[in-house]
Design an enzyme around this catalytic site. Structure first.
Site, PDB file in Angstrom:
ATOM      1  N   ARG A 118       0.830  -1.176   0.027  1.00 31.80           N
ATOM      2  CA  ARG A 118       0.109  -0.047  -0.021  1.00 31.80           C
ATOM      3  C   ARG A 118       0.831   1.225  -0.123  1.00 31.80           C
ATOM      4  NH1 ARG A 118      -3.171  -2.852   3.775  1.00 31.80           N
ATOM      5  NH2 ARG A 118      -4.845  -4.151   2.747  1.00 31.80           N
ATOM      6  N   LYS A 140       2.913  11.380 -11.506  1.00 36.86           N
ATOM      7  CA  LYS A 140       1.924  10.516 -12.330  1.00 36.86           C
ATOM      8  C   LYS A 140       2.713   9.320 -12.529  1.00 36.86           C
ATOM      9  CE  LYS A 140      -1.097  13.594 -14.714  1.00 36.86           C
ATOM     10  NZ  LYS A 140      -1.722  14.231 -16.020  1.00 36.86           N
ATOM     11  N   GLU A 182       8.318  17.554 -25.521  1.00 32.85           N
ATOM     12  CA  GLU A 182       7.905  18.080 -24.119  1.00 32.85           C
ATOM     13  C   GLU A 182       8.415  19.321 -23.536  1.00 32.85           C
ATOM     14  OE1 GLU A 182       5.169  16.570 -23.088  1.00 32.85           O
ATOM     15  OE2 GLU A 182       5.457  14.278 -23.245  1.00 32.85           O
ATOM     16  N   LYS A 224       6.934  22.906 -14.763  1.00 28.90           N
ATOM     17  CA  LYS A 224       6.169  21.637 -14.105  1.00 28.90           C
ATOM     18  C   LYS A 224       6.001  21.711 -12.747  1.00 28.90           C
ATOM     19  CE  LYS A 224       4.893  17.148 -14.563  1.00 28.90           C
ATOM     20  NZ  LYS A 224       4.786  15.897 -15.514  1.00 28.90           N
ATOM     21  N   GLU A 234      -4.815  17.149 -10.789  1.00 28.85           N
ATOM     22  CA  GLU A 234      -4.954  17.417 -12.289  1.00 28.85           C
ATOM     23  C   GLU A 234      -6.769  17.650 -12.104  1.00 28.85           C
ATOM     24  OE1 GLU A 234      -3.504  15.809 -15.599  1.00 28.85           O
ATOM     25  OE2 GLU A 234      -5.310  15.507 -16.322  1.00 28.85           O
ATOM     26  N   ARG A 238      -3.421  21.633 -14.328  1.00 29.19           N
ATOM     27  CA  ARG A 238      -2.570  20.490 -14.660  1.00 29.19           C
ATOM     28  C   ARG A 238      -2.695  19.936 -15.999  1.00 29.19           C
ATOM     29  NH1 ARG A 238       0.655  16.150 -11.220  1.00 29.19           N
ATOM     30  NH2 ARG A 238       1.861  14.931 -12.797  1.00 29.19           N
ATOM     31  N   ASN A 242      -1.428  18.419 -20.690  1.00 31.86           N
ATOM     32  CA  ASN A 242      -1.539  17.355 -21.764  1.00 31.86           C
ATOM     33  C   ASN A 242      -1.801  17.960 -23.333  1.00 31.86           C
ATOM     34  OD1 ASN A 242      -1.550  15.163 -20.298  1.00 31.86           O
ATOM     35  ND2 ASN A 242      -3.273  15.705 -19.154  1.00 31.86           N
ATOM     36  N   HIS A 245      -1.810  15.792 -26.174  1.00 28.66           N
ATOM     37  CA  HIS A 245      -1.797  14.309 -25.756  1.00 28.66           C
ATOM     38  C   HIS A 245      -2.759  13.607 -26.328  1.00 28.66           C
ATOM     39  CE1 HIS A 245       1.688  15.691 -23.458  1.00 28.66           C
ATOM     40  NE2 HIS A 245       2.190  14.569 -23.026  1.00 28.66           N
ATOM     41  N   HIS A 249      -1.897  10.252 -27.813  1.00 31.38           N
ATOM     42  CA  HIS A 249      -2.110   8.945 -27.118  1.00 31.38           C
ATOM     43  C   HIS A 249      -3.011   8.370 -28.138  1.00 31.38           C
ATOM     44  CE1 HIS A 249      -1.580  10.394 -22.607  1.00 31.38           C
ATOM     45  NE2 HIS A 249      -0.491  10.218 -23.260  1.00 31.38           N
ATOM     46  N   HIS A 262       6.618   8.398 -27.389  1.00 30.76           N
ATOM     47  CA  HIS A 262       5.639   9.334 -27.074  1.00 30.76           C
ATOM     48  C   HIS A 262       5.984  10.696 -27.274  1.00 30.76           C
ATOM     49  CE1 HIS A 262       2.880  10.868 -23.877  1.00 30.76           C
ATOM     50  NE2 HIS A 262       3.906  11.657 -23.323  1.00 30.76           N
TER      51      HIS A 262
HETATM   52  P1  NAD Z   1      11.764   5.507 -22.548  1.00 30.46           P
HETATM   53  O1  NAD Z   1      11.556   5.303 -20.952  1.00 30.46           O
HETATM   54  O2  NAD Z   1      11.107   4.342 -23.432  1.00 30.46           O
HETATM   55  O3  NAD Z   1      13.197   5.574 -22.892  1.00 30.46           O
HETATM   56  C1  NAD Z   1      13.404   5.681 -24.391  1.00 30.46           C
HETATM   57  C2  NAD Z   1      14.546   4.850 -24.908  1.00 30.46           C
HETATM   58  O4  NAD Z   1      16.066   5.584 -24.307  1.00 30.46           O
HETATM   59  C3  NAD Z   1      14.386   3.446 -24.072  1.00 30.46           C
HETATM   60  O5  NAD Z   1      14.766   2.443 -25.214  1.00 30.46           O
HETATM   61  C4  NAD Z   1      15.630   3.339 -22.925  1.00 30.46           C
HETATM   62  O6  NAD Z   1      15.903   2.212 -22.620  1.00 30.46           O
HETATM   63  C5  NAD Z   1      16.701   4.207 -23.442  1.00 30.46           C
HETATM   64  N1  NAD Z   1      17.341   4.998 -22.624  1.00 30.46           N
HETATM   65  C6  NAD Z   1      17.021   5.687 -21.341  1.00 30.46           C
HETATM   66  N2  NAD Z   1      18.073   6.533 -20.970  1.00 30.46           N
HETATM   67  C7  NAD Z   1      19.115   6.360 -21.665  1.00 30.46           C
HETATM   68  C8  NAD Z   1      20.513   6.957 -21.691  1.00 30.46           C
HETATM   69  N3  NAD Z   1      20.919   7.884 -20.792  1.00 30.46           N
HETATM   70  N4  NAD Z   1      21.120   6.299 -22.801  1.00 30.46           N
HETATM   71  C9  NAD Z   1      20.729   5.376 -23.837  1.00 30.46           C
HETATM   72  N5  NAD Z   1      19.495   5.103 -23.707  1.00 30.46           N
HETATM   73  C10 NAD Z   1      18.571   5.476 -23.054  1.00 30.46           C
HETATM   74  O7  NAD Z   1      10.959   6.710 -23.006  1.00 30.46           O
HETATM   75  P2  NAD Z   1      10.961   8.189 -22.357  1.00 30.46           P
HETATM   76  O8  NAD Z   1      10.630   9.061 -23.668  1.00 30.46           O
HETATM   77  O9  NAD Z   1      11.846   8.523 -21.596  1.00 30.46           O
HETATM   78  O10 NAD Z   1       9.640   8.089 -21.620  1.00 30.46           O
HETATM   79  C11 NAD Z   1       8.294   7.831 -22.078  1.00 30.46           C
HETATM   80  C12 NAD Z   1       7.167   7.416 -21.248  1.00 30.46           C
HETATM   81  O11 NAD Z   1       6.987   8.130 -20.371  1.00 30.46           O
HETATM   82  C13 NAD Z   1       5.704   7.095 -21.928  1.00 30.46           C
HETATM   83  O12 NAD Z   1       5.416   5.851 -21.461  1.00 30.46           O
HETATM   84  C14 NAD Z   1       5.053   8.116 -21.264  1.00 30.46           C
HETATM   85  O13 NAD Z   1       3.749   7.802 -21.272  1.00 30.46           O
HETATM   86  C15 NAD Z   1       5.475   8.549 -20.183  1.00 30.46           C
HETATM   87  N6  NAD Z   1       5.314   9.849 -19.590  1.00 30.46           N
HETATM   88  C16 NAD Z   1       5.003  10.173 -18.154  1.00 30.46           C
HETATM   89  C17 NAD Z   1       4.659  11.345 -17.914  1.00 30.46           C
HETATM   90  C18 NAD Z   1       4.501  11.677 -16.477  1.00 30.46           C
HETATM   91  O14 NAD Z   1       4.126  12.729 -16.100  1.00 30.46           O
HETATM   92  N7  NAD Z   1       4.536  10.412 -15.417  1.00 30.46           N
HETATM   93  C19 NAD Z   1       5.043  12.512 -18.574  1.00 30.46           C
HETATM   94  C20 NAD Z   1       5.283  12.419 -19.908  1.00 30.46           C
HETATM   95  C21 NAD Z   1       5.682  11.036 -20.593  1.00 30.46           C
HETATM   96  N1  GLY Z   2       2.956  14.798 -18.232  1.00 34.10           N
HETATM   97  C1  GLY Z   2       1.474  15.345 -17.627  1.00 34.10           C
HETATM   98  C2  GLY Z   2       1.512  15.516 -16.213  1.00 34.10           C
HETATM   99  O1  GLY Z   2       2.322  15.181 -15.445  1.00 34.10           O
HETATM  100  O2  GLY Z   2       0.527  16.087 -15.684  1.00 34.10           O
END
Ligand code: NAD
Ligand code: GLY
Length: 358
Positions: A118, A140, A182, A224, A234, A238, A242, A245, A249, A262
């Protein structure tokens, strides 16, 4: 190094940004209340950066779980591997889950931390530009469902964020561009001076100029952190994060997770949102072109995939967390640097955007 804070009262936490941070245990260990830490990483990032993180954890009991790499693995099945590791190692409620990787790892490790017994402690060590400017900040967490992106998750804040800018040296160019989408988003939604700065400094960012990247990460995280402090769950502002997005999405889900990055989907979605904003009379065509041109300069796609039809978009966009009482809401631009939440969108204008974009 720069340190910002996400101001959430007694859950206030630091975001450290700078080079060489992985080798600084004094930044990591104050965020670990207990004696047990599980590092969650993947098969790409662990060989590059797990060892320095483990060295920083010297003196604590630390284990690692290495997940497969890719958006297509951001699932409940993969999440279960984290729970299995925590249980195998008999980790208790005072343990800390440390996300080491991009947004996929951060979102999954955070959700695991929110659920395990939890809720246990959580730290973000983001290693992509996208994760350093967006996903590691704000709490998030989620996994995908075949019917919709990030549909199963929780709000769960970390105790700290350690963004070591040196890790960006190994990031593939395509991933750097995805992160820039972003970054550009913050300029578009609420920070016109930052948008202008990005227009002037985009080539430096693409060339990975350290000072330019550090400035972009800092200004993005400031935006942010302010938004999250004002509206953690949100209920209002917040949602502006998006921008692009809902279209994005739909692209990610429609073409299959992992096909479009993404950030790439968000970039195209922001152009579509700008187009719809122009159809509503809020932007002029030069401003739409300005949005498109900046994203194209960042080598991001600015047109949706031909494989999707307007009907596909409408079906996929109906599964969106901003849908309220069955009605679609979109983030659009009243002006450059001024995003708004738009409901009651004229369906004819939305279809025009979809048809002309496709
Ligand atoms: P990702 O986590 O898939 O990383 C991209 C690629 O880069 C992967 O292959 C990873 O293994 C590689 N990688 C990571 N760091 C590296 C480094 N230093 N050197 C070499 N390779 C490296 O993608 P991302 O773009 O980081 O994140 C996208 C995800 O984040 C999506 O699932 C999206 O929905 C999510 N997201 C979440 C939020 C949130 O607020 N929680 C906001 C935006 C996006
Ligand atoms: N990436 C959107 C949020 O964090 O609200």
């Amino acid at each position: 190094m720069k340190t910002l804070h996400v101001e959430l009262g007694d859950r206030r936490y630091p975001i450290h940004i700078g080079p060489g941070l992985l080798a600084r245990p004094e930044l990591l260990t104050p965020c670990i209340p207990g004696r047990q830490a599980l590092v969650v990483s993947n098969t790409t990032v662990a060989p590059l950066y797990l060892e320095p993180v483990r060295a920083s954890l010297d003196g604590l009991r630390h284990e690692a779980v290495i997940l497969p790499d890719g958006e297509q693995y951001k699932t409940l099945d993969t999440l279960n591997e984290i729970f299995t590791a925590l249980l195998n190692h008999r980790f208790d409620r005072n343990c800390t889950v440390i996300a080491l990787g991009g947004g996929v790892i951060g979102d999954m490790a955070g959700f695991a931390a929110a659920c395990y017994q939890r809720g246990v402690h959580f730290i973000q060590i983001p290693t992509t530009l996208l994760a350093q400017v967006d996903s590691s900040v704000g709490g998030k967490t989620a996994v995908n469902h075949p019917f919709g992106k990030n549909m199963i998750g929780a709000f769960y804040q970390p105790l700290g964020v350690l963004a070591d800018t040196d890790t960006l040296a190994t990031l593939p160019d395509r991933e750097l561009s995805a992160g820039l989408a972003e970054v550009i988003k913050y300029g578009l939604i609420r920070d016109l001076p930052f948008l202008e700065w990005l227009e002037a400094n985009l080539e430096a960012l693409m060339a990975r100029d350290a000072a330019a990247l550090s400035e972009a990460i800092d200004r993005s995280c400031r935006n942010k952190a302010e938004i999250v402090a004002a509206d953690e769950r949100e209920t209002g502002e917040r949602a502006l994060l998006n921008l692009g997005h809902t279209f994005g999405h739909a692209i990610e889900t429609g073409v299959g997770y992992g096909q479009w990055l993404h950030g790439e989907a968000v970039a195209t979605g922001m152009v579509m949102a700008a187009d719809l904003s122009a159809r509503l009379g809020w932007l002029n065509r030069e401003q739409v072109e300005r949005v498109r041109a900046l994203l194209a300069r960042a080598r991001l796609p600015v047109q949706p995939p031909m494989a999707l039809t307007p009907d596909d978009f409408l079906r996929l966009m109906a599964v969106d967390k901003k849908v309220k009482d069955g009605r679609l809401r979109l983030i659009l631009l009243r002006n450059l640097g001024q995003a708004v939440i738009a409901s009651d969108i004229n369906p004819r204008l939305l279809i025009e955007t979809l048809e002309t974009s496709l």
